[in-house]
Design an enzyme around this catalytic site. Structure first.
Site, short mmCIF file in Angstrom:
data_model
loop_
_atom_site.label_atom_id
_atom_site.label_comp_id
_atom_site.label_asym_id
_atom_site.label_seq_id
_atom_site.Cartn_x
_atom_site.Cartn_y
_atom_site.Cartn_z
N HIS B 96 0.75 -3.64 -1.34
CA HIS B 96 1.22 -2.74 -2.40
C HIS B 96 0.21 -2.79 -3.54
O HIS B 96 -0.17 -3.87 -3.99
CB HIS B 96 2.58 -3.21 -2.90
N HIS B 98 -1.32 -0.34 -7.21
CA HIS B 98 -1.21 0.83 -8.07
C HIS B 98 -2.61 1.44 -8.19
O HIS B 98 -3.06 1.78 -9.28
CB HIS B 98 -0.68 0.44 -9.45
N ASP B 121 -9.33 10.83 10.71
CA ASP B 121 -9.75 9.63 11.44
C ASP B 121 -8.69 8.54 11.35
O ASP B 121 -8.72 7.58 12.13
CB ASP B 121 -11.07 9.08 10.86
N HIS B 172 6.10 6.07 -8.27
CA HIS B 172 5.70 4.67 -8.27
C HIS B 172 4.24 4.55 -7.80
O HIS B 172 3.35 4.86 -8.58
CB HIS B 172 6.68 3.88 -7.39
N TYR B 230 -14.80 5.36 19.39
CA TYR B 230 -15.31 4.90 18.10
C TYR B 230 -15.22 3.39 18.06
O TYR B 230 -14.25 2.81 18.51
CB TYR B 230 -14.51 5.49 16.95
#
Lengths: 233, 233, 233, 233
Positions: B96, B98, B121, B172, B230
Site C-alpha cells: 500500500h 500513496h 504488458d 484514498h 518475454y
C-alpha cells in the site's frame, strides 16, 4: 556559549531539512523556533545560502522582531513570524517556503480542496488560501500585516491553528507551523505533496468532488482523535 | 531467533524498496508478506520512518490482525491486508502506498484507462478504481471494510486477482499485490508509471481512444500467456 | 574471446546509459548494435534488469533474428530491430524505450509538433507517430510487423531515416536509431526532452503555432547542413 | 598562463553550474563572461559535453565575435552574446539555456505573467517573450540578428536591461544576464522556477489574475530599492 544555543541548533537543523526535502531553491525559505520562557525566537539570517549556513549565523529576536543576539540581519519575513508567535501561543516553530506546487495554488488564489485521505490524515478542511492584502496593508508595515492577514483569515473561517497547521498566502506562498520544529517542517513537506496530488486530480478531472464527510472524520480521528491508533504513541 | 525470521526479513527489505523507488513520502506506505503455513503475516509497524526501520521492528499478526510477535503496533492498514489474505489465497505479499500519480487518479475517482502497451504488458483492463465506501462502512470497522470494498469491486467487475494485481481505492490510494514481495513492490512501481503516462496522454489529448483489443491480447499473451516469450523463463 | 566482443561491449555500454539518463523503468528498454560485415547484431537479453546485466549476457543474432551466440533469449523486440537493420543500411544502432513523455504522445496517437529550435536542431519535421497496426498484423508475426509498420509510415510520409532518426509507434512507445550507439542513445534522450517541452507548450497554449519554416531550415542547416558550424568538426 | 585566465576560470565554473542546477541536457546551454577593459569575453566552446569540459577549452573572442585565444570553435550563439555586450555596457555575464519550462513558454510564444511574489522579488514585469524573427533576419546573419531582436524588444517595451535581466526568445529559449557570472546563472535558475510555477498556476486556474501593483512594488523594493532590507548587504 549562547544561552539560546538549543533553539539556535534546532533552528539550524530544521532549516537544513528544507533543501533536503526539495522545498527550497537558493534562499527561498526560512524556519524559526521559539523559546517561550525567554520570550525570543531563533530564525534564519536573510539571504544566506543553505550551503554555507552555520549554527552561529542563526539570529535571535524578540516578539517585536528586535534583535537580541547575532551578527546578521534576520530573515525579511521575521515580523510575520513574530505576529504568529504573539497570537498563537501553542506554536513552537514556523516554516515559510516557496515550494513549487503549494506556491502555484497560492498564485492561483485558490484553496486546495480536500480530495483524499492523504489530505484528511492531516487536516479536515481545504487548505486555506488567505486573499492578497489590501493596498493599505501592503504599503504599511508589510511583513507585520502579513501575519495579521493570516490571523484574520483563520478568524473569519473559524479555523483553529492547532487543527489547521498550514496556510497559503494569496499571490505569495505557504506558511506552516507546529508544536516542534520537526512537525512544522513535516507539515511543509506534506502540504507540498497534497498540493501536487490535488493539482493532478483537478487537471485530470475538473469535476472532482470533495472528499465525503464520513471519510474526512474517520481519517482525521484515527490519527488525531481521542482513540487515535496511528503511530506508536 | 524468531520462527518468522524469513518473512520479517523479506517484509523489511520490501518496505525499504518503497522510498528507493520514490513511492513514499515519510511513512505513507507499507508492505506485508504472508506465511500461509503458519497462518500469519509480517507487516511494517505504524508510523515508523523508513530511515530508522529495523528488521526486528516488523510485526507478526494472524489473519484476524491479532498480534503474534513484535513490540510495536502494526500498520493502521493491517486489517485491510488481513481481509485480502483471507480471501485471496494466491497472494504472497501486499503493498500500500500513496504514490503521487496513482493517488491523483484515486482522488479523481477514475479508472486508469488502458492506453498503451506499457499497461497491456501487465494487465488487460483499465486499472480499477473502487468507489468510496458507504458512510456505514466508514463508520464501522473501517480498515476491515476497506478490504471488503476491494473484494466486492473485483467481484462486481468479474476481475480475477491473479490477473489484475492492483486497485485504486477511490478517495484514498493504491493497493497492489503478487505471489512474492518483489512482484508486489514491482507492481506498485509499474502502477505509478502507468498512472503518470495515462495522466499525460489524457491531458494532451482528452479524446484519446482506449487500446485496441488485438494489441491488449497480444502484449499480455507474450508476457503471461502459455507461449510467453518475454524474459528468460 | 568472442569474435563479436566489440559490438557486445558497445551494446552493453549503450544499454547501461538508459537508466542513467532516466529513460527506463525496470527492463522497459533495449539497445542493439550492428556489425554489417558479419551480418549480425548484438542486443540486450529479454527481461534482465540493468543492475545485473553483464557484457557476456548480450545476445548475438542474425538479420532474421536467429540466435548466433549467447546463452540467453534476446529481447522480445528483436525482430523489430532486425527488420529495420535489413531495410535501412545506414543504421548502426537502434534504441527502444518506454520513456515517459514520448510514450504519452505515442499513447495519444499524435505526432509531436515542431514548436521550437530544440526540436529543429535535430529534425525538420514533426516527430512521426505511426498509427497502431491492423488486427491482422498484430495477430501475425507481431514484432516483425512492428518493423514494417515503421517502414511503411516513413515511406508514406516520404521521410528519410537518415534525416529523421526517431519514431513513435502509436499505442506503444518510441524507437530511435543512428550511425553509432552513442548517437542512437542521444536521440532517445533528445526525443524525451522534445516530447516534454511540447507537452508543456501545448497544455499552456493549445493554439500554439508550428515553428516557422525559415527557423526550421536555419537551425537544421547550422547543425547538419554543408556549412554546419555547430560543434568542433 | 593566459592573460585572460580569470575570465576563463569564472566562465568555466559558471558553465559547470548549469548541469548541477538541472538547466541543461547534453550541450544545450552556454555561459560567457566579459572583460570590458580588454574588450573580450570568454565563452564555452561549441558542442563540448560538460563532463569533459576543461578550463583551457574556454574560447576568448572580441565584441565582433572574432577569435582571440583558444583552439576550439566558440559556441554557435557567440554573435548573440557579442551584440548584447556591445549594447548593454552594464552586463558582466550572459547565460543561454534550453531549460524545460522556460523553453516551453518560449515555444508557446507567451510572456510569463507575473503571478506571485517569487516573480516580483526579481522583476516587476512579465518575463518578456520576444517574437520570432522575420524571415529576412533568420536568413541573414542569424545569431547576430538574434541579439538585435532582443534589443529591439526591450526598446519597444521600454524595459531596462538592468531591471529585467531575462528574456525568452519566441520559438527558441531563454537568455539571462547579470553584473556577475554568479548572478547571470542565478537568474537562469530563478527564471526556470518562475516559469514552472506560472505553468502550474495557469493550468489549474486559466483565469488567474496578475499580481496587484502594490505587491509588485513592495516585493521588488524590499529586495532592490533604496531601502532594501533583504540579504546581508
Amino acid at each position: 556559549m549562547s544561552q539560546y544555543q538549543d533553539i539556535k541548533e534546532s533552528c539550524f537543523e530544521a532549516n537544513m531539512k528544507l533543501p533536503q526535502l526539495g522545498l527550497v531553491l537558493f534562499t527561498f525559505g526560512n524556519v524559526s523556533v521559539v523559546d517561550r520562557q525567554k520570550g525570543v525566537f531563533a530564525i534564519k539570517p536573510s539571504g544566506v545560502p543553505y550551503e554555507t549556513l552555520k549554527v552561529e549565523d542563526i539570529v535571535i529576536v524578540d516578539f517585536e522582531a528586535n534583535g537580541v543576539e547575532g551578527q546578521m540581519r534576520p530573515s525579511s519575513d521575521t515580523k510575520t513570524h513574530a505576529v504568529l508567535y504573539q497570537h498563537w501561543e501553542g506554536i513552537g516553530a514556523i516554516v515559510h517556503t516557496h515550494s513549487t506546487y503549494a506556491t502555484a495554488w497560492a498564485q492561483a488564489q485558490m484553496d486546495i480542496p480536500i480530495l483524499g485521505t492523504t489530505h484528511a490524515d492531516h487536516l479536515t478542511v481545504d487548505v486555506p488560501c488567505a486573499p492578497p492584502m489590501s493596498d493599505e496593508m501592503i504599503k504599511g508595515n508589510y511583513e507585520k500585516e502579513t501575519g495579521f492577514q493570516i490571523l484574520q483569515d483563520f478568524e473569519k473561517r473559524g479555523y483553529d491553528y492547532k487543527e489547521v497547521e498550514m496556510v497559503l498566502l494569496g499571490n505569495h506562498a505557504p506558511f506552516t507551523w507546529g508544536k516542534t520544529a520537526d512537525k512544522a517542517v513535516y507539515n511543509s513537506a506534506v502540504l507540498e505533496e497534497i498540493a501536487r496530488m490535488a493539482y493532478l486530480s483537478c487537471t485530470i478531472n475538473p469535476q472532482v468532488p470533495r472528499l465525503k464527510d464520513a471519510l474526512i472524520d474517520k481519517h482525521y480521528e484515527r490519527k488525531h482523535g481521542k482513540n487515535a491508533y496511528y503511530g506508536q504513541e
